[in-house]
Design a protein around this motif. Structure first.
Motif, short mmCIF file in Angstrom:
data_model
loop_
_atom_site.label_atom_id
_atom_site.label_comp_id
_atom_site.label_asym_id
_atom_site.label_seq_id
_atom_site.Cartn_x
_atom_site.Cartn_y
_atom_site.Cartn_z
N PHE A 1 0.96 -1.30 -0.03
CA PHE A 1 -0.07 0.00 -0.13
C PHE A 1 0.90 1.20 0.25
N GLU A 2 2.02 1.26 0.94
CA GLU A 2 2.78 2.34 1.12
C GLU A 2 3.41 2.70 -0.32
N LYS A 3 3.95 1.39 -1.05
CA LYS A 3 4.86 1.51 -2.11
C LYS A 3 3.82 2.07 -3.40
N VAL A 4 2.60 1.68 -3.35
CA VAL A 4 1.92 2.13 -4.54
C VAL A 4 1.17 3.38 -4.47
N THR A 5 0.89 3.88 -3.27
CA THR A 5 0.14 5.19 -3.24
C THR A 5 1.16 6.31 -3.03
N ASP A 6 0.50 7.48 -3.70
CA ASP A 6 1.40 8.69 -3.77
C ASP A 6 1.48 9.54 -2.44
#
Length: 792
Positions: A72-77
């Motif tokens: 989630f942290e990697k995909v979201t801006d």
């Protein structure tokens, strides 16, 4: 007889589902129809007949992995305070109805706050409430609408798209076929009564046909798709005549070799697509270059205050920030990088990222995202990520799509709209004429007309010119948000100047103190508090107070825009601001900062502003514009301003932020095209209201996303040069239009009379684009050199 699904348009293979007097192929299509209909979005089917895509039959758990915290942290801006921002790659976005539906997602799901499509990159940015809507549920929601996101390591790493490799493959195939086709066609061009040639000509013609097949059916596929999508949306785009030309040439060539009438035009057709694809590659590289310039050369002229471990402060360029550096962020300043809070009370406004004005409290040790704005006392931050200039540019441009486009953009669109119909009409009339004169030549004439008229040069002229102008202006410290702003600047007829910090120097002023003696203890506290403000007078006073630059914790910082601010420093409450804010009366017409300690008035610092040099010369050159002056100060310098600006149409003093905004609005109500030049928080509303807002930055951390332009303060006195460059760019665009039209008029006159071969027409088409780009490059360079001799 099988029926088609109302939503996706595909044939119904299994059982029919009837709903609302319509037939659907599955419950997914029926559900999407219900969602659109319930939310008053049924116009989707009018915009794009059968534009839906059958929802995937894959398991609804296919995106569950997105809810894993690390992924989630990697995909979201961005993710904070219940709001997350994510950018999905959506390859199936292909037309206006797709954009319309995807930017209406907030009406379909209350947990989606806004969505914005980048059509050229096929991406969709969504702001959503992650407490109510999981990322996996959002991905499934898009999939069920028929817009399945592509999520992989490349998209998660936010890699920039490179030149489409498939285009290079199509170009290579066309080049191979063109070269070999010309070789095989050469004997027939030479002619003669050669027995060997007559015996093998059938083989050569068949080989040429085989070479042309992959070119026609693969290399030209993008033109077919574009024409088909346009026709589906009831738009006759410019690829329609190109496709017609290809079909006519190929059909005629096949007919000739089947009937042994002639060798056909296979070599010509391959050559045509070779040069057209060459032009397309050239155009793509051009746009990629312009996009790069907009992302990284539209550079914010802000200095970030770097703090050394021994407490020493130094202003450095934004691009010089490194991981591990410590920076100081003051009240109302944008945080330029992801960072960890070290000292201070964080009160972060993320409205530039999420669109919401709610603030988030931060404590030492918390992470703060780039783009947030500090409301309150200054913060000391440790940088944990490099500056992403393109991300800040995106924040600056967020309001751009809400403004109505006018002028040349509309002119270009209108020309393109009617251009195709005019060309088709000319081709039809010429075809009818030549059919009665020479049937064989008719195909050559029609093909040449449809090819020569492709308006690639017309499409390139405006963006390429404005892209060059943006670069020239940026080199001269005039940073324009987008190309549309250049056009708006060219149409201005009124300029409104804020006084303090805009036409006056921020640091250069004569200051004297009146009041009771202030002890060093209080002076240190006052200087600490002054450091938290971006107001020009506060900055000048900070420089004026000659005492050690120690920093003490500032608590309960409160600022009232246009009046002043207060805070608790080392157990004492200090108030800095106007006379009224400190319960005093301003007896004289003077510019002064009043200071109180624990509600007891200490004294005031009186300012005599110094105006920027050569201002009188600037206003002499702005005779074509109506000039107005606004100021939050009193009218003590009104007479001096009248001498400085003899052509001033009006002045207004004691203006609060709302007064400034209303003043701009009143001028606009009189049909004036207004530019506002301001530098502080007080001017933010007026900058946003004006047709063109120009934020002035003087070695400052101030960042004003509501502005259209950021201008270095030293350049204010040369404002006329920037205005003239923008006007000159409009002239250049009009001249490129003329060049493009001349190409078409001359080319069409030869094509209609049967004196132009289709292959030569294909050569002329990219040549016109190269001519326009060369002319634009040269003319913008000359324009830049004319006004900015060193940096053009």
């Amino acid at each position: 007889m099988s029926e088609n699904c109302f939503h996706c348009g595909q044939g119904i293979e299994k059982e029919q589902i009837l709903f609302d007097e319509k037939v659907f192929c599955c419950n997914g299509c029926k559900s999407v129809y219900e969602i659109l209909n319930t939310n008053n979005l049924s116009n989707f089917y009018e915009l794009n007949k059968r534009a839906g895509i059958r929802p995937s039959d894959e398991s609804s758990t296919q995106f569950d992995y997105l809810d894993t915290p690390e992924i989630f942290e990697k995909v979201t801006d961005f993710s904070e305070g219940g709001t997350s921002l994510v950018t999905f790659k959506i390859p199936v976005i292909h037309c206006s109805s797709c954009i319309w539906l995807l930017e209406s997602l907030h009406t379909l799901n209350k947990n989606i706050k806004y969505s914005q499509v980048n059509f050229t990159r096929k991406t969709l940015q969504i702001s959503f409430n992650h407490n109510e809507l999981k990322l996996s549920e959002l991905a499934n929601f898009l999939t069920n609408l028929g817009y399945k996101p592509v999520i992989n390591l490349e998209t998660a790493d936010k890699n920039v798209d490179h030149l489409d490799k498939s285009l290079l493959v199509k170009f290579a195939i066309a080049a191979f076929a063109f070269g070999n086709g010309m070789f095989l066609a050469f004997p027939e061009y030479v002619g003669g009564e050669d027995y060997w040639m007559d015996h093998y000509k059938g083989l050569f013609r068949t080989l040429m046909c085989l070479l042309a097949v992959p070119v026609v059916f693969y290399s030209a596929s993008d033109y077919y798709k574009s024409a088909w999508y346009g026709l589906k949306n009831k738009i006759v785009n410019i690829d329609v005549p190109i496709v017609l030309g290809i079909i006519v040439l190929f059909g005629r060539s096949v007919y000739e070799i089947v009937t042994d009438y002639g060798p056909g035009y296979f070599d010509t057709l391959c050559g045509l697509l070779f040069f057209m694809l060459l032009g397309k590659i050239f155009q793509k590289r051009t746009y990629n270059a312009l996009s790069y310039d907009r992302d990284y050369k539209s550079f914010y002229p802000i200095a970030v205050t770097k703090v050394d471990f021994d407490g020493k402060q130094d202003n450095i360029l934004l691009s010089e920030i490194k991981i591990g550096d410590r920076i100081l962020v003051r009240n109302q300043e944008i945080i330029p990088v992801d960072a960890i809070l070290i000292n201070g009370e964080g009160n972060i406004d993320n409205s530039f990222i999420t669109g919401e004005s709610a603030t988030i409290n931060k404590q030492p040790g918390d992470k703060i995202f780039a783009g947030g704005k500090q409301i309150g006392s200054s913060l000391e931050l440790e940088v944990i990520k490099d500056v992403d200039q393109s991300y800040l540019t995106q924040l600056w441009n967020k309001e751009a799509f809400k403004k109505h486009e006018t002028g040349l953009d509309t002119l270009t669109n209108n020309i393109s709209k009617y251009f195709t119909f005019i060309i088709l009409g000319i081709a039809l009339v010429a075809g009818i004429y030549w059919a009665t004169v020479d049937l064989e030549k008719m195909f050559q004439v029609i093909s040449a007309i449809l090819i020569i008229a492709c308006p690639c040069a017309l499409a390139l002229s405006a963006p390429f010119t404005f892209g060059h102008i943006m670069r020239i202006l940026g080199r001269n410290k005039f940073y324009v948000k987008d190309t549309l702003t250049i056009e708006k600047i060219a149409k201005l007829d009124t300029i409104v100047f804020d006084k303090t910090g805009t036409i006056t120097h921020r640091k250069k002023s004569s200051i004297k103190y009146e009041g009771s003696e202030i002890k060093d203890f209080d002076l240190q506290n006052i200087k600490t508090l002054l450091k938290n403000s971006n107001h020009p007078l506060s900055k000048s006073l900070y420089e004026f107070i000659d005492i050690s630059d120690d920093y003490f914790p500032v608590e309960h910082f409160v600022e009232i825009s246009g009046k002043g601010y207060e805070a608790n420093v080392r157990g004492n409450i200090y108030k800095i601001g106007s006379a009224k804010y400190n319960n005093q009366e301003s007896k004289n017409l003077e510019t002064a900062v009043y200071i109180s300690k624990n509600n007891e008035f200490l004294g005031k610092f009186i300012f005599k502003n110094e105006y920027r040099p050569s201002l009188s010369n600037l206003f002499k050159k702005l005779t074509d514009y109506k000039i107005f002056i606004l100021s939050g100060d009193n009218s003590s310098e009104e007479n001096q301003l009248k001498e400085l600006i003899p052509n001033c149409q009006g002045m207004a003093f004691n203006q609060n932020p709302e007064d400034k905004l209303n003043y701009i609005q009143n001028l606009q109500n009189q049909n004036m095209k207004v530019a506002m030049l301001g530098d502080g928080l007080n001017d933010a509303g007026a900058l946003k209201q004006s047709n063109v807002g120009i934020a002035i930055a003087d070695d400052s951390n101030s960042f004003t996303p509501s502005s259209d332009v950021i201008m270095n303060g030293e350049k204010v006195v040369t404002l006329d040069k920037y205005l003239n460059v923008c006007k000159g760019s409009i002239t250049i665009v009009k001249m490129t239009f003329i060049i493009s039209f001349l190409y078409n008029v001359i080319g069409l006159s030869y094509a209609v009379t049967g004196h132009m071969h289709p292959l030569f027409a294909a050569l002329i088409m990219p040549a016109s684009s190269i001519t326009v780009v060369s002319f634009t490059t040269l003319s913008t360079w000359i324009l830049g050199r004319k006004h900015f001799k060193k940096q053009a």
